[in-house]
Write an enzyme that holds these catalytic residues in place. Structure first.
Site, PDB file in Angstrom:
ATOM      1  N   SER A 236       0.831  -1.189   0.000  1.00 50.76           N
ATOM      2  CA  SER A 236       0.000   0.000   0.000  1.00 50.76           C
ATOM      3  C   SER A 236       0.868   1.243   0.000  1.00 50.76           C
ATOM      4  O   SER A 236       2.029   1.193   0.403  1.00 50.76           O
ATOM      5  CB  SER A 236      -0.903  -0.020   1.243  1.00 50.76           C
ATOM      6  OG  SER A 236      -1.879   0.974   1.190  1.00 50.76           O
ATOM      7  N   ARG A 319      -6.331   3.346  -1.171  1.00 53.72           N
ATOM      8  CA  ARG A 319      -6.640   4.658  -0.613  1.00 53.72           C
ATOM      9  C   ARG A 319      -6.771   5.756  -1.664  1.00 53.72           C
ATOM     10  O   ARG A 319      -7.187   6.870  -1.351  1.00 53.72           O
ATOM     11  CB  ARG A 319      -5.546   5.055   0.380  1.00 53.72           C
ATOM     12  CG  ARG A 319      -4.244   5.498  -0.266  1.00 53.72           C
ATOM     13  CD  ARG A 319      -3.131   5.649   0.735  1.00 53.72           C
ATOM     14  NE  ARG A 319      -2.729   4.351   1.242  1.00 53.72           N
ATOM     15  CZ  ARG A 319      -2.043   4.177   2.371  1.00 53.72           C
ATOM     16  NH1 ARG A 319      -1.691   5.216   3.094  1.00 53.72           N
ATOM     17  NH2 ARG A 319      -1.715   2.971   2.773  1.00 53.72           N
ATOM     18  N   CYS A 391      -3.753  10.825  26.375  1.00 50.97           N
ATOM     19  CA  CYS A 391      -2.709  10.662  27.385  1.00 50.97           C
ATOM     20  C   CYS A 391      -1.578   9.774  26.851  1.00 50.97           C
ATOM     21  O   CYS A 391      -1.289   8.699  27.405  1.00 50.97           O
ATOM     22  CB  CYS A 391      -3.300  10.085  28.663  1.00 50.97           C
ATOM     23  SG  CYS A 391      -4.486  11.185  29.451  1.00 50.97           S
TER      24      CYS A 391
END
Length: 466
Positions: A236, A319, A391
């Site tokens: 990809s 994509r 976090c």
């Protein structure tokens, strides 16, 4: 001694990467990174005729903004360029009911790799004969549903799947069309986790060690299976066609051997795709027409050399259709100048999303760009790092970008090229709510995937036992 925050505090980390240049005007868009309808006026970014300031006011942030006209244009470009091929849209990149309908309307096929994606396709009314079902570990339930729905092809990835699909087809009284996924031993020039044709990985049957040939033989012997051909996918975010040339040579050689030794002419072949897009100025993708010319020449040359007829080809752009058609809109929450050793400092621009809506920077060390979208600024550009609200020290959205030096809380920032894998890989980390997908076209916006709510978040939490 290594700092616990890793490369973020490595020597020389304040230098911009070699491909990133300070812009003469930080308000300007780098057009190749954005969908075709994106433009700025007085510093306000408009996509699909909708100013993102208005979109944020109506739909909130963070939000994925999907340019419908751009998506459709890219789908048509691949359909037309590969007119003699079957073009499969990658459902894993991003899929919802509306997108599945757009894919069907633009004449493409659909690639799914889970029962969930198959369910979305069914809900959209997609022609199941134009659906391919991928995956290296399809469950028995998924296989049964795919066969029962009449999907056009199941891509077999293991000897267990040969047996499972054959048994399911025989039990349901169906003949299921299948392809055998092969690994051609090609090292695609991409990230290790998205390179899929080298030998040491989980997908497919190796051509080199004979597993692919054995898989074909077993499929031909199995009742209820119709073998369409071989499937190859080298990875990809690929720009270099040389990898396809090597893969095609090896896969077509196996195709020819099967014809000669097993007396079977396989009618089809899938060359995969995974074509790259421009996330930053360092990326230079080819257009569909050029890719089609190059890949067709490769296949024509190899078939002529082998003395075989060309099979009907399929390609999977990956994509390349949805990736550039979407951007992500964020609101700035804080801006922090962090003093470092030697008198240097780093500007951290914190936004209201992060790795929960775009994990690719943390997962693949991916590079992104961004721009201020709610106003024009005359401030000097400052090398900045856009970070999320989670976090984790690695919660980084854009590692390096020149933003106006007066970026402040309440400003809006947009990141282009987020159509592929961002929403589909989004999570509820820190119990965050996944953003909506808002489609824009001709000056209007509509939600195609709504924002999650706290009720959604708690829906699967069964609570404490009485």
């Amino acid at each position: 001694m290594t700092h616990e925050a890793g490369w973020a505090h490595a020597p020389g980390a304040l230098r911009a990467p070699s491909w990133l240049r300070e812009p003469p005007d930080p308000n300007a868009l780098v057009a190749p990174l954005w969908s075709s309808t994106a433009h700025k006026q007085d510093g306000v970014l408009t996509v699909g005729g909708v100013p993102l300031t208005e979109l944020a006011a109506e739909h909130g942030s963070p939000a994925y903004v999907l340019d419908e006209a751009d998506f459709r244009a890219r789908a048509r470009a691949f359909r037309d360029a590969f007119a003699d091929y079957d073009v499969f849209y990658a459902g894993k990149a991003f899929l919802c009911t509306a997108v599945a309908q757009w894919v069907a309307e633009e004449g493409l096929c659909l690639d799914v790799c889970s029962g969930g994606e198959l369910t979305v396709a069914k809900r959209a009314g997609f022609d199941m004969a134009r659906v391919g079902f991928h995956g290296n570990n399809k469950s028995v339930e998924e296989i049964e549903r795919a066969v029962a729905l009449g999907v056009g092809r199941i891509i077999l990835d293991s000897f267990h799947e040969v047996e499972r699909v054959a048994e399911t087809a025989e039990r349901l009284g169906r003949t299921q069309r299948v392809m055998v996924r092969v690994t051609a031993g090609v090292e695609a020039h991409t990230h290790e986790y998205i390179a899929t044709a080298h030998e040491d990985q989980k997908f497919g049957f190796s051509i080199t060690n004979g597993a692919a040939y054995d898989a074909v033989r077993r499929v031909l012997e199995a009742p209820g299976l119709e073998l369409l051909g071989l499937h190859s996918h080298i990875g990809s975010q690929i720009f270099d066609s040389s990898g396809f040339e090597v893969a095609a040579r090896r896969v077509l050689a196996l195709h020819a051997r099967i014809s000669e030794e097993l007396a079977v002419t396989l009618p089809e072949m899938d060359l995969g795709g995974g074509f790259g897009i421009a996330y930053t100025t360092q990326d230079d993708p080819s257009d569909p027409a050029q890719l089609a010319i190059e890949m067709s020449k490769i296949v024509e040359h190899e078939c002529r050399a082998l003395g075989i007829d060309e099979p009907r080809l399929s390609v999977e752009p990956g994509r390349a259709i949805v990736g550039p058609a979407m951007c992500t809109l964020y609101e700035v929450g804080t801006v922090k100048e962090v003093a470092l050793d030697g008198g240097a400092s780093r500007t951290y621009v914190s936004v209201d999303g992060g790795m929960s809506d775009n994990i690719r920077t943390a997962l693949y060390d991916a590079d992104y760009s961004c721009t201020l979208v709610n106003r024009r600024s005359d401030a000097t550009p400052v090398l900045s790092r856009v970070v999320g609200r989670h976090c984790e020290a690695g919660d980084i959205v854009v590692k390096d970008e020149f933003l106006p030096g007066d970026v402040r809380p309440g400003d809006l920032i947009a990141v282009p090229g987020t159509g592929a894998y961002c929403r589909s890989m989004a999570s509820n980390y820190n119990h965050s709510l996944r953003p909506p997908v808002v489609a824009v076209r001709d000056g209007r916006s509509r939600v195609v995937v709504r924002r999650e709510t706290m009720d959604d978040l708690l829906a699967t939490d069964v609570g404490m036992a009485p």
